[in-house]
Design a protein around this motif. Structure first.
Motif, PDB file in Angstrom:
ATOM      1  N   UNK C  79      15.793  18.539  64.341  1.00  0.00           N
ATOM      2  CA  UNK C  79      14.842  19.640  64.485  1.00  0.00           C
ATOM      3  C   UNK C  79      15.442  20.735  65.370  1.00  0.00           C
ATOM      4  N   UNK C  80      14.815  21.877  65.352  1.00  0.00           N
ATOM      5  CA  UNK C  80      15.206  22.919  66.289  1.00  0.00           C
ATOM      6  C   UNK C  80      14.798  22.490  67.699  1.00  0.00           C
ATOM      7  N   UNK C  81      15.589  22.874  68.681  1.00  0.00           N
ATOM      8  CA  UNK C  81      15.305  22.404  70.040  1.00  0.00           C
ATOM      9  C   UNK C  81      14.012  22.985  70.603  1.00  0.00           C
ATOM     10  N   UNK C  82      13.519  24.058  70.006  1.00  0.00           N
ATOM     11  CA  UNK C  82      12.241  24.628  70.450  1.00  0.00           C
ATOM     12  C   UNK C  82      11.101  24.272  69.513  1.00  0.00           C
ATOM     13  N   UNK C 104      17.546  17.393  68.783  1.00  0.00           N
ATOM     14  CA  UNK C 104      17.283  18.822  68.916  1.00  0.00           C
ATOM     15  C   UNK C 104      18.560  19.645  68.736  1.00  0.00           C
ATOM     16  N   UNK C 105      18.448  20.715  67.982  1.00  0.00           N
ATOM     17  CA  UNK C 105      19.589  21.584  67.679  1.00  0.00           C
ATOM     18  C   UNK C 105      19.234  23.014  68.088  1.00  0.00           C
ATOM     19  N   UNK C 106      20.143  23.690  68.785  1.00  0.00           N
ATOM     20  CA  UNK C 106      19.845  25.066  69.194  1.00  0.00           C
ATOM     21  C   UNK C 106      19.958  26.041  68.018  1.00  0.00           C
ATOM     22  N   UNK C 107      19.468  27.240  68.219  1.00  0.00           N
ATOM     23  CA  UNK C 107      19.533  28.264  67.175  1.00  0.00           C
ATOM     24  C   UNK C 107      18.778  29.498  67.627  1.00  0.00           C
ATOM     25  N   UNK C 112      17.054  27.467  62.696  1.00  0.00           N
ATOM     26  CA  UNK C 112      18.262  26.671  62.548  1.00  0.00           C
ATOM     27  C   UNK C 112      19.220  27.419  61.635  1.00  0.00           C
ATOM     28  N   UNK C 113      20.476  27.461  62.037  1.00  0.00           N
ATOM     29  CA  UNK C 113      21.508  28.038  61.180  1.00  0.00           C
ATOM     30  C   UNK C 113      22.321  26.900  60.585  1.00  0.00           C
TER      31      UNK C 113
END
Lengths: 350, 350, 350, 350
Positions: C79-82, C104-107, C112-113
């Motif tokens: 998921x996106x980190x936010x 969590x993944x930043x973007x 998400x990119x």
């Protein structure tokens, strides 16, 4: 006179020697070693078919992980009301399955009877999604009351379960003792007591019968084991030095050690049970078919036994027929006749 | 002639009007609005003490979340074998508690009797850490069989539970109906039926009795609610527009609407039960103390009723005394006498 | 000047009227009513295909239950980190899935990119059974930063996910606002933003956009919903009086009310964002594509706004680019231009 | 040239002998035996205080059970993004805690830096009940990158954690190696590396350093262990023949065997690391402070090593600085210099 539990015994010498022998050099971890493969082969031989076999550390983990592959987290698992999964695992099956519901069913001498199971199932009519759907039936072989299911008895239960789309699990913490008992009464082989009678998954215990800590989950239909490896790892039950579990099993099966050990335990229990049953005022509460004796003693006899250092525990379960008076005495592969005879002498006041 | 469930009825007009009235302007979400505070005050008034009150969307969530504050994930919850938590929530309590074990206990007419509870508890002797420790007792008021516990009966049960260090939960899905029944038989107030009798937490239902969807968890000891808000949020039971839950409760308690609605439902059920009981071949299986009637009909009568469009369901639970013949008929705040009388006319062949 | 949340707004009049209209007579509970069927049909129309649609009470429940059908308890959800599932549901996805791991993944701007997702996935090489296997990707449309994914952007993400055998979930708490935005920029229809771009399951939100409490889980492949009903019931998210959820959705879709409401909210936010962006010292931190504005204000401006009663919250997430200075302002279907203009006047010192 | 894992080594002879010696006669199960008591005393000696010590079978179980005592099911556990709990336990911590959320934080060489932790924490502002509340910080000593925290580094982290009301867990799967390293660099004792620096609970590993399967959870504040025994039993981690776990630990601590074994492994790794670092085109990616070497090799060198039978694995984690080129080589207590030298000879083309 230590009859508290077969867990009090140590490991059989053959098992300990195998452990020492396996401690040679570096070998792949997590089951990639040759011992693990050989042990799995031994299971296939014993059960006369290709199985998916996984080692774990305790019987509770074997039961919980096995059930987690059979029941969804919202499903129900039918068990005997005195079953280990219900009474002795501190809600472990609920933990491993993610919240499945256990449905306890009464039955004489620790055994489920088809009629009782049908009556219990009838009390939970299918009303999706309100009622938790039936998912699995679990039975214990030999039972918590020291009795043994015959293949036909197992088949009768699994047939009912199948009719309700349930999978079947067998808790074989004392499977070796049951095999020995069955062999002599009806000639049944391990396969007859399990998959040929409809069992899907077996918790196969080695610890109580001469291993240090060696339990296995045996899937007779490997498809049901689909995600077992993930579940075992997640639960901290994948042992890195798998060879030390495997080596125990290799020795356990070698030259039928497991059956020889269990036969000793069963014989000691039979001797104990017969002796107690012959003493005035004592009572045996369930047929002594494996290595467990369920007895009650007059207060004076029990006091005498305790004073002499005999060790055994009270045994109380739901539906307790003895109203608190029952005692459980367990023999192990290491129990000697002298210990049994001394117990009987003291009990009989000889 | 819709007697299938009190959930089939809509909302009482007063409740719907309150909902419309609350739909004015922007207000803080998640309970920061004035309606939520007013509704909480109303609960305090009804129960004659400061309570910690939390709104949720369904009765199953109320029960599950309440129990999750009373039982650790390895603990046991004792309940009636026909309890909603055991039969109708698809293993919800196991889900919310993280795997607690439910211990079902039999009892006539949906009620737990102290002796039966003591017998059940005795079957699970304390053997930490092997046995799952007792954590909570849950009772339903009014019960799943349409009966009501008197304050002294509740106190007798909670006393036993306390002696085993258990907390006490009450499932009050039909609490209003029970209050109306108790008021007329023993003058008991809501407080008498709950905390004064030893109850720690109440699932307070509004939905079945004239709300759209309004349930509350009421902690009489706010300390037990310590982490309820986290648990409710995690379970997706914290409603953002909390005012729409609160407004229902405000109307519900206003001028005793809740008791007036329940009185109507109870009266309709009493009329129905009395009528059925007077018909040849029909039988009433439990005292009709609230808005539920448990009856059986001769096959010809049932066929006639169904043909005429009467709606009701079979009722089967563990220990089913009627062997599948029982039917459950429920009246709601919206049931009218004409509908009851028409049912009775058809049933009696008039 | 209440810009704290779109949850602060009440229900649209049309929705409330539908609720009142649905409150007629007795109807089957638990979804057996005609409103529920009509609402499901409306979803099929909106998404131009047969869907499996289930109503629940909150967005957190929708997300958690949806993910529980996509991920095993030992799996990972990217998921996106936010993302709301990571930041705002108090570990709800972990609860509903039985313990799945969120990655969590930043973007930038809440999106998400593909490159970032691939980098993240590469950090977790497949090593069964040690690493938790990838199970699902979840994206939010419109995002938590008020931005919108174009269909091609979604397709790029779902393609990556498919390559790792992952299922795709979309959190559509503000799906209506995203549809309105997409329609005007790229002409995309609801189907283009979801299943045509590879999305398997959508959490469809109605509450923030003019409903009282109405959320749905929409499975584009009904096979994935196999056990959803059991999971929903277990979680206390099956509402007995389902018609009151359904009626909201029927009104919501009628004559495109949902898009008209969202268009109003988006327009108000655009007006607000443009105005703030033009004020000296203020800054807009993410493109205002739906109804959320992420801005920072000089301290004096913020003080002036607060003093005048403007309501809005700080917005901090992992990777916060504004170092605590960001504020989130949300417009709803009920936000009027006067309120926006007054805010801007105060902010600009006019 | 088996550098794949310290789990590939067998048991130290002293440990195996102790196992054999403990296999005498019948002794109480489940920890009631004298070996268990003696082993617990040994822990108290090593840590210079009274601890609550519990044996389990694997490091994953130790970590999961420890965290389940520190974090509620809705809480968050902060860890390094390459931590074993995050990368290698198949979502085990989520399982044992009942769904707690892991918050991965980056950091060079497997170590958390106070600034990075503070930045991470700042990204999750306290917003009860929406955000999952911080519950615990877990750090690994020695780390997954073969580095070691000095006492002051640990204290800096635990101070931050305390300020957020978090408990502190240490994963000591290679604690012995860290103790040996710390002793020589800063003279720190086991107590200095744990409770004196603010650690609440330690997962103490024996398996990788010469035991067969022996892990312990050590609570420095026994109050935190309040329900550990129930949790351990429920998870199938209470071993019936506890003496066989205890005996390993007794031998492990006897005459500082554990430190002697770890010193051998560390020395072998230092030799290996130094040698690799001196080879043209090879690179060491993290300081070799314990028994793990993180290196990359030119393709031709790696091919030559593999062809010669050298065994080691790629090492990829989130934030992988080597873009897939890193390899992990682990030495154990059983690694001999000849094997290291042969590896270096082949690598250097000598």
């Amino acid at each position: 006179m230590k009859f508290a539990s077969d867990n009090w015994a140590g490991a059989a010498p053959e098992v300990m020697q195998a452990l020492v022998a396996a401690n040679e050099g570096a070998e792949p971890a997590y089951g990639g070693d040759p011992w693990t493969r050989r042990a799995a082969d031994a299971f296939n031989d014993v059960f006369e078919r290709e199985c998916a076999v996984y080692f774990v550390g305790t019987g509770g983990a074997a039961n919980g992980l096995a059930l987690s592959c059979l029941a969804p987290p919202y499903g129900s698992v039918v068990c005997h009301e005195a079953a280990h999964v219900q009474m002795d695992e501190c809600a472990g099956p609920e933990f491993f399955t993610g919240g499945a519901k256990l449905i306890p069913v009464p039955g004489a001498h620790g055994k489920l009877a088809p009629g009782d199971v049908e009556t219990a199932l009838a009390g939970y009519p299918s009303r999706p999604p309100h009622g938790s759907p039936f998912a699995a039936l679990t039975i214990t072989q030999g039972t918590e009351y020291g009795t043994v299911y015959a293949p036909a008895e197992i088949a009768a239960l699994t047939e009912i379960a199948r009719a309700h789309a349930m999978k079947i699990h067998m808790d074989g913490a004392r499977f070796a003792n049951a095999v020995v008992a069955a062999r002599s009464t009806n000639g049944a082989a391990p396969a007859d007591l399990t998959w040929r009678a409809g069992v899907d998954v077996l918790s196969f215990g080695g610890t109580k019968n001469g291993c240090l800590a060696a339990e296995a989950v045996v899937f007779f239909d490997p498809a049901m084991a689909r995600d077992f490896e993930f579940r075992r790892k997640r639960a901290g039950q994948l042992f890195s030095k798998s060879r030390f579990l495997a080596a125990q099993f290799i020795a356990y099966f070698d030259e039928s050690l497991w059956l020889r050990l269990a036969a000793r335990a069963n014989a000691a229990a039979a001797r104990l049970s017969e002796g107690i049953g012959a003493i005035e005022g004592c009572r045996i509460w369930a047929p002594t078919e494996i290595n467990e004796v369920f007895a009650s003693f007059p207060a004076s006899v029990e006091a005498r036994l305790k004073e002499a250092g005999a060790e055994f525990y009270p045994w109380v379960t739901p539906g307790d027929p003895a109203d608190g008076a029952m005692r459980r005495l367990i023999c192990s592969w290491a129990t000697d006749d002298a210990s049994v005879d001394r117990f009987l002498d003291i009990a009989s006041g000889a």
